[in-house]
Every structure is written in structure tokens, then in C-alpha cells.
Design an enzyme around this catalytic site. Structure first.
Site, PDB file in Angstrom:
ATOM      1  N   GLN A  97       0.840  -1.201   0.000  1.00 10.36           N
ATOM      2  CA  GLN A  97       0.000   0.000   0.000  1.00 10.36           C
ATOM      3  C   GLN A  97       0.877   1.253   0.000  1.00 10.36           C
ATOM      4  O   GLN A  97       1.097   1.863   1.036  1.00 10.36           O
ATOM      5  CB  GLN A  97      -0.888  -0.038   1.246  1.00 10.36           C
ATOM      6  CG  GLN A  97      -1.899   1.056   1.331  1.00 10.36           C
ATOM      7  CD  GLN A  97      -3.132   0.743   0.540  1.00 10.36           C
ATOM      8  OE1 GLN A  97      -3.556  -0.390   0.480  1.00 10.36           O
ATOM      9  NE2 GLN A  97      -3.701   1.747  -0.075  1.00 10.36           N
ATOM     10  N   PHE A  98       1.367   1.651  -1.174  1.00 11.31           N
ATOM     11  CA  PHE A  98       2.248   2.824  -1.242  1.00 11.31           C
ATOM     12  C   PHE A  98       1.534   4.096  -0.816  1.00 11.31           C
ATOM     13  O   PHE A  98       2.161   5.056  -0.373  1.00 11.31           O
ATOM     14  CB  PHE A  98       2.845   2.979  -2.645  1.00 11.31           C
ATOM     15  CG  PHE A  98       1.916   3.571  -3.663  1.00 11.31           C
ATOM     16  CD1 PHE A  98       1.916   4.931  -3.911  1.00 11.31           C
ATOM     17  CD2 PHE A  98       1.033   2.760  -4.371  1.00 11.31           C
ATOM     18  CE1 PHE A  98       1.059   5.484  -4.851  1.00 11.31           C
ATOM     19  CE2 PHE A  98       0.182   3.291  -5.306  1.00 11.31           C
ATOM     20  CZ  PHE A  98       0.183   4.667  -5.544  1.00 11.31           C
ATOM     21  N   THR A  99       0.205   4.123  -0.884  1.00 11.53           N
ATOM     22  CA  THR A  99      -0.541   5.342  -0.541  1.00 11.53           C
ATOM     23  C   THR A  99      -0.451   5.691   0.945  1.00 11.53           C
ATOM     24  O   THR A  99      -0.829   6.797   1.332  1.00 11.53           O
ATOM     25  CB  THR A  99      -2.019   5.247  -0.966  1.00 11.53           C
ATOM     26  OG1 THR A  99      -2.633   4.152  -0.294  1.00 11.53           O
ATOM     27  CG2 THR A  99      -2.137   5.078  -2.474  1.00 11.53           C
TER      28      THR A  99
END
Length: 147
Positions: free
Chosen positions: A78-80
Site C-alpha cells: 500500500q504505497f498510498t
């Protein structure tokens, strides 16, 4: 590294309509990696997560760890989690590690969890994923290896 941890009664992740990972009771982990994360960050988080006492005992108190409950993990990249929303209306993702660096550390983190005796299911790194879960409690915690 950052992890949003959710205690779950069941969860799954799908890519292009096909389930790539699913668990019954356990934890759903949304995992983010930033530029200066290292092996030590992954190791600290893996150790912390499997031993957190966030599952209920016979009296209803959060006294048991994932290992004591024989729970599983659904781990989703989950890079966000490293999105910066301070300026403007569009998040800035400059703090998220690049794909290759992030994937290496994400996979290492998952392997460390497996080495602790936990079944770990995953999504597909970098893919558009659909995550479904039944949050148990709800119990949701945010862990950051830098804090």
C-alpha cells in the site's frame, strides 16, 4: 515502514476478479515502504505484529497474540500510506519508495512473518487490488517503524 493493521474475521484480496489471497480469522496488513526503510524496520514490525496482544481471551479482554490464536495474515502492499496531503488537493507520493526497493522489502517482511510460523497470504505487488474484509471489533492500529 508503516502498517495499518486490522483484526479480521475473514478477508480476501483479488486482482482482475481472481482471488490471490484469503484468510479466515487473523490480521489484514496494509504495508507501506519509504526510501530509508531497511531490513531492521521489517524485522521490528514483524516481531511487533505477531506478538501484539489484540485478540480476546476467554474473558473478552485483548490478551492474546496472533501466534496464540493461530491466526493468519493477509498482507497487501500500500504505497498510498506515504501520501502527503498537506498541500493542494492531490496527494504527493514522493515519500513512498520506488517499486523495486519497496517490493524487495515488502517480500522480506512477509517472509519474516512466515518464519515466525504465520501463514501469510498476499495480493499482487503494484497491481490494482480489491480488498474485502470483515473487521473484528473493529480493531485497527497504525504501526510505524520510525516512531
Amino acid at each position: 515502514m508503516k502498517v495499518v493493521l486490522q483484526r479480521s474475521k475473514k478477508a480476501s484480496v483479488a486482482v482482475d476478479g481472481k482471488i490471490t489471497g484469503q484468510i479466515e480469522s487473523g490480521l489484514v496488513l496494509l504495508v507501506g515502504v519509504t526510501h530509508d526503510d531497511t531490513d531492521q524496520d521489517a524485522a521490528w514490525l514483524a516481531e511487533k505484529i505477531v506478538h501484539l496482544r489484540i485478540f480476546e481471551d476467554e474473558t473478552g479482554k485483548m490478551n492474546k497474540s496472533l501466534l496464540e490464536c493461530d491466526g493468519d495474515i493477509l498482507s497487501v502492499s500500500q504505497f498510498t500510506l506515504y501520501g502527503d496531503c498537506k498541500k493542494g488537493r492531490r496527494p504527493n507520493f514522493m515519500q513512498a519508495a520506488g517499486g523495486e526497493q519497496a517490493n524487495v522489502l515488502y517480500e522480506q517482511f512477509n517472509q519474516l512473518l512466515r518464519e515466525k510460523g504465520v501463514c501469510v497470504e498476499t495480493g499482487v505487488f503494484g497491481a490494482m487490488m480489491e480488498v474485502s474484509l470483515v473487521n473484528d471489533g473493529p480493531v485497527t492500529l497504525i504501526l510505524d517503524s520510525k516512531q
